[in-house]
Design a protein around this motif. Structure first.
Motif, PDB file in Angstrom:
ATOM      1  N   ALA A 107     -15.750 -13.377 -13.402  1.00 16.09           N
ATOM      2  CA  ALA A 107     -15.787 -13.714 -11.974  1.00 16.09           C
ATOM      3  C   ALA A 107     -17.151 -13.307 -11.429  1.00 16.09           C
ATOM      4  O   ALA A 107     -17.755 -12.344 -11.918  1.00 16.09           O
ATOM      5  N   PRO A 108     -17.647 -14.025 -10.435  1.00 12.68           N
ATOM      6  CA  PRO A 108     -18.986 -13.725  -9.919  1.00 12.68           C
ATOM      7  C   PRO A 108     -19.156 -12.287  -9.408  1.00 12.68           C
ATOM      8  O   PRO A 108     -20.226 -11.723  -9.517  1.00 12.68           O
ATOM      9  N   ASP A 109     -18.118 -11.691  -8.876  1.00 10.83           N
ATOM     10  CA  ASP A 109     -18.227 -10.346  -8.296  1.00 10.83           C
ATOM     11  C   ASP A 109     -17.721  -9.239  -9.224  1.00 10.83           C
ATOM     12  O   ASP A 109     -17.666  -8.080  -8.834  1.00 10.83           O
ATOM     13  N   ASP A 110     -17.376  -9.575 -10.469  1.00  6.86           N
ATOM     14  CA  ASP A 110     -16.848  -8.584 -11.405  1.00  6.86           C
ATOM     15  C   ASP A 110     -17.994  -7.935 -12.171  1.00  6.86           C
ATOM     16  O   ASP A 110     -19.011  -8.571 -12.437  1.00  6.86           O
ATOM     17  N   HIS A 111     -17.808  -6.692 -12.552  1.00  6.67           N
ATOM     18  CA  HIS A 111     -18.821  -5.960 -13.309  1.00  6.67           C
ATOM     19  C   HIS A 111     -18.449  -5.827 -14.782  1.00  6.67           C
ATOM     20  O   HIS A 111     -19.003  -4.999 -15.480  1.00  6.67           O
ATOM     21  N   HIS A 112     -17.481  -6.637 -15.217  1.00  6.55           N
ATOM     22  CA  HIS A 112     -17.008  -6.547 -16.597  1.00  6.55           C
ATOM     23  C   HIS A 112     -16.913  -7.925 -17.229  1.00  6.55           C
ATOM     24  O   HIS A 112     -16.651  -8.914 -16.551  1.00  6.55           O
ATOM     25  N   LEU A 113     -17.111  -7.955 -18.528  1.00  9.88           N
ATOM     26  CA  LEU A 113     -16.840  -9.131 -19.334  1.00  9.88           C
ATOM     27  C   LEU A 113     -15.585  -8.830 -20.137  1.00  9.88           C
ATOM     28  O   LEU A 113     -15.387  -7.708 -20.593  1.00  9.88           O
ATOM     29  N   TYR A 114     -14.744  -9.836 -20.333  1.00  8.20           N
ATOM     30  CA  TYR A 114     -13.499  -9.649 -21.063  1.00  8.20           C
ATOM     31  C   TYR A 114     -13.631 -10.321 -22.425  1.00  8.20           C
ATOM     32  O   TYR A 114     -14.011 -11.482 -22.525  1.00  8.20           O
ATOM     33  N   LEU A 115     -13.321  -9.555 -23.463  1.00  4.64           N
ATOM     34  CA  LEU A 115     -13.461 -10.024 -24.839  1.00  4.64           C
ATOM     35  C   LEU A 115     -12.134  -9.885 -25.567  1.00  4.64           C
ATOM     36  O   LEU A 115     -11.326  -9.009 -25.258  1.00  4.64           O
ATOM     37  N   ARG A 116     -11.937 -10.734 -26.578  1.00  2.00           N
ATOM     38  CA  ARG A 116     -10.719 -10.646 -27.389  1.00  2.00           C
ATOM     39  C   ARG A 116     -11.085 -10.607 -28.858  1.00  2.00           C
ATOM     40  O   ARG A 116     -12.167 -11.028 -29.249  1.00  2.00           O
ATOM     41  N   PHE A 117     -10.154 -10.100 -29.641  1.00  2.00           N
ATOM     42  CA  PHE A 117     -10.334  -9.979 -31.083  1.00  2.00           C
ATOM     43  C   PHE A 117      -9.001 -10.253 -31.742  1.00  2.00           C
ATOM     44  O   PHE A 117      -8.003  -9.595 -31.428  1.00  2.00           O
ATOM     45  N   ALA A 118      -8.957 -11.240 -32.607  1.00  2.00           N
ATOM     46  CA  ALA A 118      -7.762 -11.535 -33.399  1.00  2.00           C
ATOM     47  C   ALA A 118      -7.931 -10.806 -34.724  1.00  2.00           C
ATOM     48  O   ALA A 118      -8.908 -11.032 -35.437  1.00  2.00           O
ATOM     49  N   VAL A 119      -7.001  -9.928 -35.021  1.00  2.00           N
ATOM     50  CA  VAL A 119      -7.086  -9.139 -36.255  1.00  2.00           C
ATOM     51  C   VAL A 119      -6.914 -10.088 -37.437  1.00  2.00           C
ATOM     52  O   VAL A 119      -5.946 -10.833 -37.523  1.00  2.00           O
TER      53      VAL A 119
END
Length: 172
Positions: free
Chosen positions: A153-165
């Motif tokens: 999101a433009p105002d968020d300070h985080h990136l969300y990442l995923r990992f499939a084991v």
């Protein structure tokens, strides 16, 4: 308690002990201070108490990577509220700045993936601070990709990442 994991060149990785909460909290603050450009805001949080609570949670895990008998890295994870079945979220994944680029983060990530492969869940999501390019590069090398369910999101300070084991996932 997790059985300690170790190879000849890797740190000992095991479940954190309540008595280590102060050391774990100090490691957490040292690591976070390296990617907050203006320093970590002092909000009055009692970080050792927060770490003791995380270590004691029956629905989560806190792993410590030890070097010379002291915590040099930590990984804390649990299933987040309202998450899809089979998902776990690392809430803390830090390596002490003095021990970066020594294999501790890679070893911790491997143990976390090994435990998820054996016990489930098989998908891990996490958020990383937007200014923490070092961590973003580390996670990309390990196969984490942007989480399509949580675009930035433009105002968020985080990136969300995923990992499939990787590996076989019986029953899925």
């Amino acid at each position: 308690m997790t059985t300690p994991h170790r190879t000849a060149d890797s740190p000992v990785i095991r479940t954190a002990l309540a008595a280590e909460a102060g050391d774990v909290a100090a490691l957490h603050l040292r690591a976070r201070s390296t990617y907050y450009p203006d320093g970590i805001p002092d909000d009055g949080t009692d970080w050792p108490a927060v770490r003791r609570e995380a270590i004691a949670r029956p629905d989560g895990r806190v792993l410590c990577a030890l070097r010379d008998g002291r915590p040099a890295g930590l990984a804390s994870f649990r299933t987040p509220p309202n998450a899809p079945a089979g998902t776990v979220k690392p809430f803390r994944f830090h390596v002490d700045p003095d021990h970066r680029r020594t294999g501790i983060g890679t070893a911790l990530h491997a143990v976390c993936a090994q435990e998820r492969r054996a016990n489930g869940p098989h998908t891990a999501v996490l958020d990383v601070h937007i200014d923490n390019r070092r961590a973003q590069n580390f996670y990309a090398r390990l196969g984490r990709t942007p989480d399509p369910a949580h675009p930035p999101a433009p105002d968020d300070h985080h990136l969300y990442l995923r990992f499939a084991v990787p590996g076989d996932h019986p029953g899925e």
